[in-house]
Motif scaffolding. Structure first.
Motif, mmCIF file in Angstrom:
data_model
loop_
_atom_site.group_PDB
_atom_site.id
_atom_site.type_symbol
_atom_site.label_atom_id
_atom_site.label_comp_id
_atom_site.label_asym_id
_atom_site.label_seq_id
_atom_site.Cartn_x
_atom_site.Cartn_y
_atom_site.Cartn_z
ATOM 1 N N TYR A 196 0.818 -1.212 0.000
ATOM 2 C CA TYR A 196 0.000 0.000 0.000
ATOM 3 C C TYR A 196 0.847 1.255 0.000
ATOM 4 O O TYR A 196 0.407 2.294 -0.498
ATOM 5 C CB TYR A 196 -1.128 -0.019 1.031
ATOM 6 C CG TYR A 196 -0.847 0.252 2.478
ATOM 7 C CD1 TYR A 196 -0.517 1.520 2.929
ATOM 8 C CD2 TYR A 196 -0.988 -0.752 3.416
ATOM 9 C CE1 TYR A 196 -0.311 1.767 4.267
ATOM 10 C CE2 TYR A 196 -0.793 -0.510 4.758
ATOM 11 C CZ TYR A 196 -0.445 0.755 5.187
ATOM 12 O OH TYR A 196 -0.248 0.996 6.514
ATOM 13 N N ARG A 245 0.695 10.259 -2.662
ATOM 14 C CA ARG A 245 0.211 10.392 -1.292
ATOM 15 C C ARG A 245 1.183 9.760 -0.303
ATOM 16 O O ARG A 245 1.877 8.807 -0.654
ATOM 17 C CB ARG A 245 -1.149 9.710 -1.165
ATOM 18 C CG ARG A 245 -2.216 10.355 -2.031
ATOM 19 C CD ARG A 245 -3.447 9.507 -2.192
ATOM 20 N NE ARG A 245 -4.084 9.159 -0.928
ATOM 21 C CZ ARG A 245 -5.047 8.233 -0.825
ATOM 22 N NH1 ARG A 245 -5.467 7.578 -1.901
ATOM 23 N NH2 ARG A 245 -5.586 7.975 0.333
ATOM 24 N N TRP A 271 2.481 7.290 2.587
ATOM 25 C CA TRP A 271 2.138 5.881 2.774
ATOM 26 C C TRP A 271 1.068 5.684 3.842
ATOM 27 O O TRP A 271 0.246 4.794 3.730
ATOM 28 C CB TRP A 271 3.378 5.049 3.100
ATOM 29 C CG TRP A 271 3.913 5.289 4.483
ATOM 30 C CD1 TRP A 271 4.832 6.232 4.852
ATOM 31 C CD2 TRP A 271 3.540 4.613 5.673
ATOM 32 N NE1 TRP A 271 5.052 6.179 6.198
ATOM 33 C CE2 TRP A 271 4.267 5.177 6.738
ATOM 34 C CE3 TRP A 271 2.656 3.573 5.966
ATOM 35 C CZ2 TRP A 271 4.148 4.759 8.052
ATOM 36 C CZ3 TRP A 271 2.542 3.146 7.279
ATOM 37 C CH2 TRP A 271 3.283 3.734 8.304
ATOM 38 N N ASN A 272 1.048 6.525 4.861
ATOM 39 C CA ASN A 272 0.112 6.332 5.959
ATOM 40 C C ASN A 272 -1.222 7.055 5.736
ATOM 41 O O ASN A 272 -2.020 7.174 6.648
ATOM 42 C CB ASN A 272 0.734 6.750 7.282
ATOM 43 C CG ASN A 272 1.199 8.184 7.289
ATOM 44 O OD1 ASN A 272 1.132 8.880 6.286
ATOM 45 N ND2 ASN A 272 1.693 8.631 8.427
ATOM 46 N N ASP A 273 -1.469 7.481 4.519
ATOM 47 C CA ASP A 273 -2.713 8.165 4.171
ATOM 48 C C ASP A 273 -3.850 7.175 3.913
ATOM 49 O O ASP A 273 -4.994 7.567 3.753
ATOM 50 C CB ASP A 273 -2.477 9.037 2.929
ATOM 51 C CG ASP A 273 -3.579 10.050 2.688
ATOM 52 O OD1 ASP A 273 -4.132 10.582 3.663
ATOM 53 O OD2 ASP A 273 -3.882 10.302 1.506
ATOM 54 N N CYS A 274 -3.532 5.913 3.872
ATOM 55 C CA CYS A 274 -4.493 4.871 3.552
ATOM 56 C C CYS A 274 -5.272 4.480 4.814
ATOM 57 O O CYS A 274 -4.678 4.059 5.799
ATOM 58 C CB CYS A 274 -3.734 3.675 2.996
ATOM 59 S SG CYS A 274 -4.759 2.358 2.393
ATOM 60 N N GLN A 275 -6.597 4.610 4.779
ATOM 61 C CA GLN A 275 -7.433 4.358 5.959
ATOM 62 C C GLN A 275 -8.743 3.660 5.571
ATOM 63 O O GLN A 275 -9.148 3.678 4.416
ATOM 64 C CB GLN A 275 -7.791 5.690 6.641
ATOM 65 C CG GLN A 275 -6.637 6.572 7.029
ATOM 66 C CD GLN A 275 -5.856 6.056 8.221
ATOM 67 O OE1 GLN A 275 -6.444 5.517 9.150
ATOM 68 N NE2 GLN A 275 -4.555 6.207 8.189
ATOM 69 N N GLY A 276 -9.390 3.097 6.549
ATOM 70 C CA GLY A 276 -10.766 2.607 6.440
ATOM 71 C C GLY A 276 -11.062 1.707 5.260
ATOM 72 O O GLY A 276 -10.366 0.731 5.005
ATOM 73 N N ASP A 277 -12.139 2.051 4.547
ATOM 74 C CA ASP A 277 -12.598 1.235 3.416
ATOM 75 C C ASP A 277 -11.548 1.131 2.317
ATOM 76 O O ASP A 277 -11.398 0.086 1.688
ATOM 77 C CB ASP A 277 -13.888 1.812 2.824
ATOM 78 C CG ASP A 277 -15.088 1.650 3.739
ATOM 79 O OD1 ASP A 277 -15.042 0.800 4.661
ATOM 80 O OD2 ASP A 277 -16.083 2.378 3.544
ATOM 81 N N GLU A 278 -10.823 2.222 2.091
ATOM 82 C CA GLU A 278 -9.774 2.192 1.069
ATOM 83 C C GLU A 278 -8.705 1.174 1.436
ATOM 84 O O GLU A 278 -8.260 0.394 0.591
ATOM 85 C CB GLU A 278 -9.158 3.585 0.913
ATOM 86 C CG GLU A 278 -8.065 3.630 -0.134
ATOM 87 C CD GLU A 278 -7.410 4.992 -0.255
ATOM 88 O OE1 GLU A 278 -6.912 5.290 -1.358
ATOM 89 O OE2 GLU A 278 -7.375 5.761 0.739
ATOM 90 N N LYS A 279 -8.300 1.153 2.689
ATOM 91 C CA LYS A 279 -7.284 0.207 3.146
ATOM 92 C C LYS A 279 -7.804 -1.225 3.050
ATOM 93 O O LYS A 279 -7.072 -2.129 2.637
ATOM 94 C CB LYS A 279 -6.865 0.539 4.575
ATOM 95 C CG LYS A 279 -5.643 -0.214 5.043
ATOM 96 C CD LYS A 279 -5.191 0.340 6.383
ATOM 97 C CE LYS A 279 -3.887 -0.267 6.826
ATOM 98 N NZ LYS A 279 -3.430 0.317 8.102
ATOM 99 N N ARG A 332 -6.261 -4.224 0.856
ATOM 100 C CA ARG A 332 -5.911 -5.520 1.446
ATOM 101 C C ARG A 332 -6.449 -6.652 0.589
ATOM 102 O O ARG A 332 -5.777 -7.663 0.370
ATOM 103 C CB ARG A 332 -6.450 -5.611 2.877
ATOM 104 C CG ARG A 332 -6.082 -6.913 3.582
ATOM 105 C CD ARG A 332 -4.574 -6.998 3.694
ATOM 106 N NE ARG A 332 -4.136 -8.344 3.938
ATOM 107 C CZ ARG A 332 -3.107 -8.649 4.714
ATOM 108 N NH1 ARG A 332 -2.430 -7.706 5.321
ATOM 109 N NH2 ARG A 332 -2.747 -9.882 4.863
#
Length: 113
Positions: A55, A64, A66-74, A78
């Motif tokens: 990711y 972006r 690397w730690n901008d990935c959250q919630g449903d997007e993450k 996965r």
């Protein structure tokens, strides 16, 4: 001459070496392949699967952090990562215990060499 891979956000010298082993030598080549195909080539070249690395690549190609990935997007990433890993011949290591496999899946185990 194209820009080096390390000019892409989140990707440094170690990533550049891994991509070179997979036959991807420039930022343009990496962008042209896209995250999923490039990551599949990394796995085929012997890189151990690691969700955070995947990711970070996706986020980097989008410019972006690397730690901008959250919630449903993450969660969606996965699922994509799991599909790439399953399709890869190097995705499973039968020598690892179930505990090691679980730790690897969440990205907290040290790589075997």
């Amino acid at each position: 001459m194209s820009d080096p891979i390390s000019t892409i956000r989140n990707l440094g010298p170690a990533s550049e070496q891994s991509f070179a082993r997979a036959g991807i030598h420039t930022a343009d080549a990496l962008r042209a392949l896209g995250a999923d195909a490039a990551y599949a080539r990394l796995l085929a070249a012997g890189t151990r699967p690691h969700f955070i690395g995947y990711y970070a690549l996706v986020m980097g190609l989008q410019g972006r952090p690397w730690n901008d990935c959250q919630g449903d997007e993450k969660a969606a990433l996965r699922r994509r990562f799991d599909a790439i890993r399953s399709a890869s011949k190097g995705g499973a290591d039968p020598a690892r215990s179930a505990l090691e496999a679980a730790l690897d899946a969440i990205g907290v185990i040290e790589r075997r060499r």
